[in-house]
Design a protein around this motif. Sequence first.
Motif, PDB file in Angstrom:
ATOM      1  N   GLU A   9       0.822  -1.208   0.000  1.00  0.00           N
ATOM      2  CA  GLU A   9       0.000   0.000   0.000  1.00  0.00           C
ATOM      3  C   GLU A   9       0.859   1.262   0.000  1.00  0.00           C
ATOM      4  OE1 GLU A   9      -3.642   2.047   2.576  1.00  0.00           O
ATOM      5  OE2 GLU A   9      -2.973   0.008   3.052  1.00  0.00           O
ATOM      6  N   ARG A  10       1.990   1.245   0.701  1.00  0.00           N
ATOM      7  CA  ARG A  10       2.882   2.419   0.746  1.00  0.00           C
ATOM      8  C   ARG A  10       3.369   2.819  -0.642  1.00  0.00           C
ATOM      9  NH1 ARG A  10       7.843   2.254   3.865  1.00  0.00           N
ATOM     10  NH2 ARG A  10       8.066   0.195   2.954  1.00  0.00           N
ATOM     11  N   PHE A  11       3.575   1.836  -1.511  1.00  0.00           N
ATOM     12  CA  PHE A  11       4.018   2.148  -2.874  1.00  0.00           C
ATOM     13  C   PHE A  11       2.952   2.977  -3.586  1.00  0.00           C
ATOM     14  CE2 PHE A  11       4.431   1.547  -7.395  1.00  0.00           C
ATOM     15  CZ  PHE A  11       5.795   1.672  -7.610  1.00  0.00           C
ATOM     16  N   TYR A  12       1.722   2.492  -3.570  1.00  0.00           N
ATOM     17  CA  TYR A  12       0.635   3.184  -4.268  1.00  0.00           C
ATOM     18  C   TYR A  12       0.336   4.536  -3.614  1.00  0.00           C
ATOM     19  CZ  TYR A  12       0.147  -1.371  -6.403  1.00  0.00           C
ATOM     20  OH  TYR A  12       0.395  -2.543  -7.076  1.00  0.00           O
ATOM     21  N   ASP A  13       0.424   4.615  -2.274  1.00  0.00           N
ATOM     22  CA  ASP A  13       0.225   5.900  -1.596  1.00  0.00           C
ATOM     23  C   ASP A  13       1.244   6.924  -2.091  1.00  0.00           C
ATOM     24  OD1 ASP A  13      -1.891   4.903  -0.098  1.00  0.00           O
ATOM     25  OD2 ASP A  13      -0.695   4.616   1.726  1.00  0.00           O
ATOM     26  N   HIS A  14       2.482   6.494  -2.233  1.00  0.00           N
ATOM     27  CA  HIS A  14       3.539   7.384  -2.722  1.00  0.00           C
ATOM     28  C   HIS A  14       3.208   7.907  -4.127  1.00  0.00           C
ATOM     29  CE1 HIS A  14       7.648   8.909  -3.280  1.00  0.00           C
ATOM     30  NE2 HIS A  14       7.509   8.479  -4.525  1.00  0.00           N
ATOM     31  N   VAL A  15       2.782   7.009  -4.985  1.00  0.00           N
ATOM     32  CA  VAL A  15       2.447   7.413  -6.359  1.00  0.00           C
ATOM     33  C   VAL A  15       1.388   8.510  -6.345  1.00  0.00           C
ATOM     34  CG1 VAL A  15       1.375   6.668  -8.528  1.00  0.00           C
ATOM     35  CG2 VAL A  15       3.112   5.218  -7.425  1.00  0.00           C
ATOM     36  N   PHE A  16       0.317   8.293  -5.587  1.00  0.00           N
ATOM     37  CA  PHE A  16      -0.787   9.252  -5.616  1.00  0.00           C
ATOM     38  C   PHE A  16      -0.499  10.520  -4.829  1.00  0.00           C
ATOM     39  CE2 PHE A  16      -2.817   5.573  -7.389  1.00  0.00           C
ATOM     40  CZ  PHE A  16      -3.528   6.154  -8.426  1.00  0.00           C
ATOM     41  N   GLU A  17       0.557  10.523  -4.029  1.00  0.00           N
ATOM     42  CA  GLU A  17       1.010  11.773  -3.410  1.00  0.00           C
ATOM     43  C   GLU A  17       1.754  12.638  -4.425  1.00  0.00           C
ATOM     44  OE1 GLU A  17       3.462  10.606  -0.132  1.00  0.00           O
ATOM     45  OE2 GLU A  17       1.767   9.773   0.990  1.00  0.00           O
ATOM     46  N   HIS A  18       2.211  12.022  -5.528  1.00  0.00           N
ATOM     47  CA  HIS A  18       3.063  12.740  -6.479  1.00  0.00           C
ATOM     48  C   HIS A  18       2.440  12.975  -7.863  1.00  0.00           C
ATOM     49  CE1 HIS A  18       5.962  11.569  -3.414  1.00  0.00           C
ATOM     50  NE2 HIS A  18       6.638  12.624  -3.836  1.00  0.00           N
ATOM     51  N   ILE A  19       1.238  12.508  -8.072  1.00  0.00           N
ATOM     52  CA  ILE A  19       0.582  12.795  -9.351  1.00  0.00           C
ATOM     53  C   ILE A  19      -0.685  13.592  -9.080  1.00  0.00           C
ATOM     54  CG2 ILE A  19       1.545  10.738 -10.448  1.00  0.00           C
ATOM     55  CD1 ILE A  19      -1.216   9.456 -10.353  1.00  0.00           C
ATOM     56  N   ALA A  20      -1.053  14.410 -10.019  1.00  0.00           N
ATOM     57  CA  ALA A  20      -2.244  15.248  -9.871  1.00  0.00           C
ATOM     58  C   ALA A  20      -3.446  14.524 -10.462  1.00  0.00           C
ATOM     59  CB  ALA A  20      -2.021  16.597 -10.560  1.00  0.00           C
ATOM     60  N   GLN A  21      -3.689  13.356  -9.942  1.00  0.00           N
ATOM     61  CA  GLN A  21      -4.765  12.520 -10.478  1.00  0.00           C
ATOM     62  C   GLN A  21      -5.363  11.714  -9.332  1.00  0.00           C
ATOM     63  OE1 GLN A  21      -5.629  12.518 -13.714  1.00  0.00           O
ATOM     64  NE2 GLN A  21      -7.167  10.964 -13.495  1.00  0.00           N
ATOM     65  N   PRO A  22      -6.670  11.793  -9.121  1.00  0.00           N
ATOM     66  CA  PRO A  22      -7.278  10.956  -8.083  1.00  0.00           C
ATOM     67  C   PRO A  22      -7.324   9.487  -8.506  1.00  0.00           C
ATOM     68  CG  PRO A  22      -8.956  12.254  -9.207  1.00  0.00           C
ATOM     69  CD  PRO A  22      -7.623  12.671  -9.770  1.00  0.00           C
ATOM     70  N   LYS A  23      -7.337   8.618  -7.530  1.00  0.00           N
ATOM     71  CA  LYS A  23      -7.356   7.178  -7.806  1.00  0.00           C
ATOM     72  C   LYS A  23      -8.491   6.788  -8.750  1.00  0.00           C
ATOM     73  CE  LYS A  23      -5.217   5.720  -3.507  1.00  0.00           C
ATOM     74  NZ  LYS A  23      -5.417   4.990  -2.247  1.00  0.00           N
ATOM     75  N   LEU A  24      -9.676   7.313  -8.505  1.00  0.00           N
ATOM     76  CA  LEU A  24     -10.832   6.892  -9.306  1.00  0.00           C
ATOM     77  C   LEU A  24     -10.763   7.342 -10.756  1.00  0.00           C
ATOM     78  CD1 LEU A  24     -13.775   7.289  -6.778  1.00  0.00           C
ATOM     79  CD2 LEU A  24     -12.759   5.171  -7.659  1.00  0.00           C
ATOM     80  N   LYS A  25      -9.895   8.288 -11.077  1.00  0.00           N
ATOM     81  CA  LYS A  25      -9.756   8.747 -12.462  1.00  0.00           C
ATOM     82  C   LYS A  25      -8.486   8.199 -13.094  1.00  0.00           C
ATOM     83  CE  LYS A  25     -12.671  12.681 -12.309  1.00  0.00           C
ATOM     84  NZ  LYS A  25     -13.332  13.197 -13.451  1.00  0.00           N
TER      85      LYS A  25
END
Length: 112
Positions: free
Chosen positions: A60-76
Amino acid sequence: MVNEAFFPLIADLRKRGIGVYLATNNERYRTEYLMNTRGLGKLFDQIFASCFVGAKKPEERFYDHVFEHIAQPKLKTLYWDDDEKHIEAATRLGIPSMLYTSFDEFSSTMSI
């Protein structure tokens, strides 16, 4: 091995304003080779490698890191991976995901 058939498709997605990111569990030297020598650093908007993130897919920490650094919500986001464990983990975290099985399927889906 780098499948260069992806290059024009990824470039087209980026031209259409779609963010394209690479998530990998490669070690540091392989990641640097792919980014700098094989050109993936210029091809993708950003590359997330476990060696730099400090966690591996499917953690989960890997994916959390990704979404902290991209301007895109998970659902999109549409996440592709060729490992079912990674797809299952991402799906549990609310990331729409697809199992990569072939370039033709990927190309067909992403050309829409």
